[in-house]
Design an enzyme around this catalytic site. Structure first.
Site, short mmCIF file in Angstrom:
data_model
loop_
_atom_site.label_atom_id
_atom_site.label_comp_id
_atom_site.label_asym_id
_atom_site.label_seq_id
_atom_site.Cartn_x
_atom_site.Cartn_y
_atom_site.Cartn_z
CG ASP A 53 -1.83 1.17 1.29
OD1 ASP A 53 -2.90 1.09 0.65
OD2 ASP A 53 -1.51 2.17 1.96
CE1 TYR A 58 0.69 7.94 2.89
CE2 TYR A 58 1.08 5.67 2.21
CZ TYR A 58 0.28 6.61 2.83
OH TYR A 58 -0.91 6.22 3.38
CE LYS A 88 -3.60 4.72 0.78
NZ LYS A 88 -2.18 4.52 1.08
CG HIS A 121 -4.28 9.91 0.38
ND1 HIS A 121 -2.92 9.86 0.20
CD2 HIS A 121 -4.50 9.48 1.64
CE1 HIS A 121 -2.34 9.40 1.31
NE2 HIS A 121 -3.28 9.17 2.19
#
Length: 314
Positions: A53, A58, A88, A121
């Site tokens: 994931d 990130y 996302k 997200h």
């Protein structure tokens, strides 16, 4: 020690009825990790993890991609198709015309031909630009849910992703989404843990055929101070009674609820422990104790200040 067979669930609105392993490795960055994301993903693949994931925000997509190509070189997997990879789209890309390019950019960074799942997200849109966290409320513009979702449906039709879904959507927002979606969301990824059990939202998703993926399943992530789950005396007692770790009790509970979950641990031993949850069960008495745990949302939102209507008071 052989890797346990991880059960899978079918994503009903996905292309080709794609199956998602119930446990995934989360890759959200944290300052304290000594292990790189690339090494963690490689180790996880060795241990039997097949679901990863990630997210554009990130900053890990490149590392995840490098780990996957390394795993293929080393023969740990024989094909990319053996993995389930989620990413996302960040709020800066939540504009109908930016969705397809943003997904293509993620694919380039990951060095992949397709994603298994792409998520919105947060149900928020800001002006296009750099990823900033927390999100400044002054940057927020109207979220064109229908326009954005239509573009995500286009991504699935183009084969850029096998499935599309939401993250951090309330029941009210899911109802709005379902009112116009021609491809319904396969997944809603939200916070679920023993300190935030989300019964109502889970029941709604189950009724609509939407798979729930739990993030912060051990209530880590934005943890400030005591962890209502990992430092919980009731759970310490249950863990001792079963000869398991508190984390294993938490993940077993999620599994018994029919949920999927992404757990973030870059520690070799804990990574392995988190997979050892499929050959034992919780008891009725355990459930009674679990129902008494104080409930409070951990992740209150990505904005500064917090938005009043993000969760629609659910």
């Amino acid at each position: 020690m052989t890797a346990p067979k991880v059960p899978e669930v079918v994503l009903s609105s996905s292309s080709g009825q794609r199956k998602m392993p119930v446990i995934g490795l989360g890759t959200a960055p944290e300052a304290i990790s000594k292990v790189t994301t690339k090494d963690a993903v490689l180790e996880a693949i060795k241990q039997g993890y097949r679901h990863f994931d990630a997210a554009a925000a990130y900053g890990v997509e490149q590392s995840v991609g490098e780990a996957i190509s390394e795993a293929l070189k080393l023969g740990l997997i024989s094909s990319r198709d053996e993995l389930f990879v989620t990413s996302k789209l960040w709020v800066t890309d939540n504009h109908p015309e930016l969705i397809v390019p943003a997904l293509k950019k993620s694919l380039r960074t990951l060095q992949l031909e397709y994603l298994d799942l792409i998520l919105i997200h947060w149900p928020i849109t800001t002006k296009p630009g750099e990823v900033k966290y927390p999100i400044e409320v002054s940057e927020i513009v109207e979220f064109d849910m229908k326009g954005v979702w239509t573009s995500l449906e286009e991504c699935q039709k183009l084969g850029l992703t096998k499935a599309i879904g939401a993250s951090n959507f309330s029941i009210k927002k899911l109802e709005k989404l379902l009112s116009f979606a021609t491809i319904p969301p396969a997944v809603n990824q939200v916070e679920v843990n023993l300190g935030w059990q989300q019964q109502k939202l889970r029941a709604f998703c189950k009724e609509k055929g939407i798979i729930v993926t739990a993030f912060s399943p051990l209530r880590k992530g934005a943890s400030r101070g005591a962890n209502l789950v990992m430092d919980n005396d009731i759970l310490k007692e249950l863990a001792d009674a079963h000869g398991k770790t508190i984390a294993q009790i938490c993940l077993r509970w999620l599994y018994e609820q029919g949920l999927t979950f992404v757990v973030k641990s870059y520690d070799k031993e804990r990574m392995n422990q988190n997979l050892q949850i499929f050959d034992w069960s919780l008891t009725k008495d355990d459930y009674k104790k679990i129902s008494e745990i104080h409930q409070e949302r951990l992740i209150k939102g990505p904005t500064k200040p917090l938005l009043d209507d993000l969760w629609d008071e659910e």
